[in-house]
Design an enzyme around this catalytic site. Structure first.
Site, PDB file in Angstrom:
ATOM      1  CB  SER A   1      -0.940  -0.039   1.205  1.00  0.00           C
ATOM      2  OG  SER A   1      -1.957   0.919   1.092  1.00  0.00           O
TER       3      SER A   1
ATOM      4  CG  HIS B   1      -4.717  -3.175   0.086  1.00  0.00           C
ATOM      5  ND1 HIS B   1      -4.305  -2.505  -1.053  1.00  0.00           N
ATOM      6  CD2 HIS B   1      -4.166  -2.494   1.121  1.00  0.00           C
ATOM      7  CE1 HIS B   1      -3.558  -1.468  -0.715  1.00  0.00           C
ATOM      8  NE2 HIS B   1      -3.448  -1.450   0.605  1.00  0.00           N
TER       9      HIS B   1
ATOM     10  CG  ASP C   1      -6.207  -3.660  -3.505  1.00  0.00           C
ATOM     11  OD1 ASP C   1      -7.065  -3.186  -2.734  1.00  0.00           O
ATOM     12  OD2 ASP C   1      -5.061  -3.187  -3.620  1.00  0.00           O
TER      13      ASP C   1
END
Length: 456
Positions: free
Chosen positions: A174, A435, A375
């Site tokens: 991320s 994610h 994601d």
């Protein structure tokens, strides 16, 4: 250092690496027995603080590779960087993704410590157990984040000098990917100038916030294509995304961050609360309720830091782990400054760093991009868009290649991922993962790590 005396109990002995502490086995005192850990997990650890700037204290935690047959120095050193900004690698990445123990303090079957030495760092300063003594210690941009990490790495490799000749990789997730790119570039320069002694071998950018606007602009089309937005919802989300794009083009990054939060609200309202971290689930109702009355910056922290700091993880880190470490200041709470970290970084949050990735590739640094199929916040479509913006000379040849299917390690004959590699660039598409890829597809993530670090 700690010296083992009786099972599950450690006594203090003189440290051998500055203020570094280490254990001879991975046990959380006798407390772990009551939390479900039935037997010791062999492994050596070390942890410490580094004051990277006046009043800015960064915490790191090292697990030595755990193998009965191979010396730890024959395995690579992998540093893991969490997202947010404000998420804790020593907490979430460690106990929820790739560390030796799960949140229940049971051995993790797919822990990366089986094939790598793991270095978790709480960054930016203020994340996890890292802390600031005063408001002006918080980082406000990725350049400061990179500078702080370079200071930490200088100290780390000087104190734990047996790792200077071990291949060193940075893995990230991320917003951690945005930080990892900037850190990698500064580290490459510092090594060339003789400022840091380490064998930097590459960086892996997982579901990374490299070009935020490319992610935002693809939310609508992605959700519409998989029947999570109707035509009306698509128009609303696209309209909100266009506002974000305009602000970025005008270099109004603080405003772009606020508009990004508004675009997320448009997605939630029109999809009945799709989860940004995995499109097959929904945002918890208590998050919706607690979001009322929040300003946009506070709402962002709620959405993107809270998932990394569950109640059970808070209790673990501020209870048994804090007691084990014994160096956390009394006035520091794990995760207590995370919201502030996010708020101070808001003005830099939407700024792209595609140019930094380009510089890494041109400098010959091994760069890997990997992304989860499910994601949304950093969807694969958006990742592929920014990759096409690279000026890297190898891109045309990369584009001509077909990807290679990889078997799911737990289901031979079933595809778990695809990969494409050319020169010093690779892209992994991880199936059935959101994610947090190691959390969703642990064995596949472990296999990928070994491939990237050239162990397969």
């Amino acid at each position: 250092m700690f010296r083992k005396t009786t099972p599950g109990i450690f006594q203090r002995s003189e440290p051998q690496m500055g203020q570094c502490r280490a254990t001879s086995v991975l046990l959380l005192f006798a407390l772990t027995a009551s939390k479900g850990l039935q037997s010791p997990v062999g492994g050596k650890e070390a942890w410490d603080y580094v004051e990277v700037r006046d009043g800015a204290h960064m915490f790191w935690w090292l697990y030595y590779a755990d193998s009965q047959f191979v010396n730890y120095q024959e395995f690579p050193l992998v540093m893991w960087l969490q997202g947010g900004p404000g998420g804790s690698g020593t907490g979430f990445g460690n106990f929820a993704e790739i560390g030796p123990l799960t949140l229940d303090l049971k051995p993790r079957n797919s822990s990366w410590v089986q094939a790598a030495n793991l270095l978790f760092v709480d960054n930016p300063v203020g994340s996890g157990f890292s802390y600031c003594d005063k408001p002006d210690c918080y980082a406000t941009n990725v350049a400061t984040v990179a500078s702080d990490m370079l200071t930490l790495l200088k100290r780390f490799f000087a104190k734990v000098d047996e790792f200077q000749s071990v291949p060193f990789y940075i893995f990230s997730e991320s917003y951690g990917g945005k930080m990892a790119a900037a850190i990698s570039l500064e580290l490459t320069k510092a090594i060339a100038q003789g400022e840091v002694k380490c064998k930097f071998a590459g960086v892996a950018l997982g579901d990374s916030w490299i070009s935020p606007v490319d992610s935002v602009m693809t939310w609508g089309p992605y959700l519409h294509a998989i029947s999570l937005l109707d035509d009306h919802g698509l128009n609303e989300v696209n309209s909100a995304a266009e506002a974000v794009k305009h602000a970025v083009e005008q270099q109004q990054f603080q405003k772009a961050t606020e508009l990004w939060s508004a675009a997320e609200s448009a997605v939630e309202q029109n999809s009945n609360g799709v989860n940004f971290y995995n499109i097959l689930s929904q945002t918890a109702e208590d998050t919706w309720a607690s979001s009322e009355g929040k300003n946009l910056i506070s709402l962002q922290a709620l959405r993107h830091i809270r998932p990394l700091q569950s109640q059970s993880l808070n209790e673990l880190m501020n209870g048994p782990i804090r007691e084990k470490l014994r160096i956390i200041p009394e006035n520091v709470t794990w995760g207590g400054q995370s919201d502030e970290v996010f708020r101070y970084m808001a003005g830099d949050f939407m700024r792209p760093v595609v140019n930094i990735v380009d510089q890494l590739l041109t400098a010959g640094v091994n760069v890997t991009v990997y992304n989860g199929q499910l994601d949304l916040i950093v969807d694969t479509i958006g990742q592929e868009l920014w990759v096409q913006k690279l000026k890297w000379k190898g891109l045309p040849a990369f584009n001509k290649l077909s990807w290679t299917a990889l078997d799911d390690p737990t289901s031979p004959g079933v595809t778990g991922a695809f990969v494409k590699t050319h020169q010093n660039f690779a892209f992994y598409w991880i199936l059935k993962a959101g994610h947090m890829i190691p959390s969703d597809q642990g064995p596949m993530a472990f296999q990928m790590m070994k491939m990237i670090t050239q162990q397969v």
